[in-house]
Design a protein around this motif. Sequence first.
Motif, mmCIF file in Angstrom:
data_model
loop_
_atom_site.group_PDB
_atom_site.id
_atom_site.type_symbol
_atom_site.label_atom_id
_atom_site.label_comp_id
_atom_site.label_asym_id
_atom_site.label_seq_id
_atom_site.Cartn_x
_atom_site.Cartn_y
_atom_site.Cartn_z
ATOM 1 N N PHE A 116 0.865 -1.181 0.000
ATOM 2 C CA PHE A 116 0.000 0.000 0.000
ATOM 3 C C PHE A 116 0.904 1.234 0.000
ATOM 4 N N LYS A 117 1.390 1.638 -1.168
ATOM 5 C CA LYS A 117 2.282 2.802 -1.231
ATOM 6 C C LYS A 117 1.558 4.003 -0.654
ATOM 7 N N HIS A 118 2.141 4.578 0.385
ATOM 8 C CA HIS A 118 1.482 5.726 0.994
ATOM 9 C C HIS A 118 2.460 6.868 1.220
ATOM 10 N N TRP A 119 1.867 7.998 1.571
ATOM 11 C CA TRP A 119 2.526 9.273 1.766
ATOM 12 C C TRP A 119 3.093 9.788 0.442
ATOM 13 N N VAL A 120 2.230 9.768 -0.561
ATOM 14 C CA VAL A 120 2.574 10.333 -1.863
ATOM 15 C C VAL A 120 2.115 11.792 -1.914
ATOM 16 N N ASP A 121 2.617 12.520 -2.873
ATOM 17 C CA ASP A 121 2.209 13.907 -3.084
ATOM 18 C C ASP A 121 1.316 13.945 -4.324
ATOM 19 N N ALA A 122 0.082 13.530 -4.160
ATOM 20 C CA ALA A 122 -0.841 13.371 -5.286
ATOM 21 C C ALA A 122 -1.109 14.673 -6.030
ATOM 22 N N ASP A 123 -1.195 15.797 -5.311
ATOM 23 C CA ASP A 123 -1.503 17.066 -5.988
ATOM 24 C C ASP A 123 -0.247 17.872 -6.328
ATOM 25 N N ARG A 124 0.911 17.306 -6.073
ATOM 26 C CA ARG A 124 2.217 17.884 -6.424
ATOM 27 C C ARG A 124 2.422 19.304 -5.887
ATOM 28 N N ASP A 125 1.997 19.498 -4.627
ATOM 29 C CA ASP A 125 2.195 20.809 -3.996
ATOM 30 C C ASP A 125 3.345 20.777 -2.990
ATOM 31 N N ALA A 126 4.148 19.724 -3.009
ATOM 32 C CA ALA A 126 5.295 19.495 -2.130
ATOM 33 C C ALA A 126 4.898 18.907 -0.782
ATOM 34 N N ASN A 131 3.187 15.799 1.130
ATOM 35 C CA ASN A 131 2.689 14.446 0.934
ATOM 36 C C ASN A 131 1.428 14.226 1.761
ATOM 37 N N THR A 132 0.839 13.060 1.653
ATOM 38 C CA THR A 132 -0.422 12.770 2.329
ATOM 39 C C THR A 132 -0.313 12.994 3.832
ATOM 40 N N ARG A 133 0.782 12.557 4.451
ATOM 41 C CA ARG A 133 0.955 12.743 5.892
ATOM 42 C C ARG A 133 0.870 14.224 6.252
#
Length: 148
Positions: free
Chosen positions: A48-58, A60-62
Motif C-alpha cells: 500500500f504505497k502511501h505518503w505520496v504527493d498526489a496534488d504535487r504541492d510538495a 505528501n499525504t501525511r
Amino acid sequence: MTALTTAPVAHTAAAAAPRAAVTVPLAQAIASLPHGVESREGYTRTAFKHWVDADRDACNTRAEVLLAEAVEPPTVGARCALTGGVWWPMYDEVRVTAASGLDVDHAVPLAEDRDSGASGWTATRRQAYANDLDAERSLRIFSVVSRG
C-alpha cells in the motif's frame, strides 16, 4: 439491555415487500452479521504505497493530514517542512505542539483492508486507498507518546 432497531428498506421496485422493523438485543444483531473469509497471508504494508504527493504541492499525504487536523495551523516551509502549530488528537486528548510528535495512520488498518478484499486490488487502487484524503476520517493523527 442495548437493542438495535432495523428499519425496512426496499432496494428496487422488484424487491420483496418491506418487512416490519425488528428490535433485537445488540449481541444478537452482531452475531447475525455475515462473516467473510479473511486471509492475512502475503500481507505487506509496502504493498500500500502511501505518503505520496498526489496534488504535487510538495506536501505528501501525511503533511496534508497534519495541516487539515491542526487546531492552530503550522507554518509551511520549503518542501512542506511544518513548524509550529498545535494539534489535539481525538483519540489521545493531548496537546501536541510539533508535527514530529504525531503519527498519521489509517482508521482501518491496511492489514484489515487486505484481509477484507484489498488483496485483489491493483497497486494503483491500493495506493489511492492508502492516500485517501476525500474520506475525512480515513486517516487520523495520533500522538507518538500514545503509540509507545
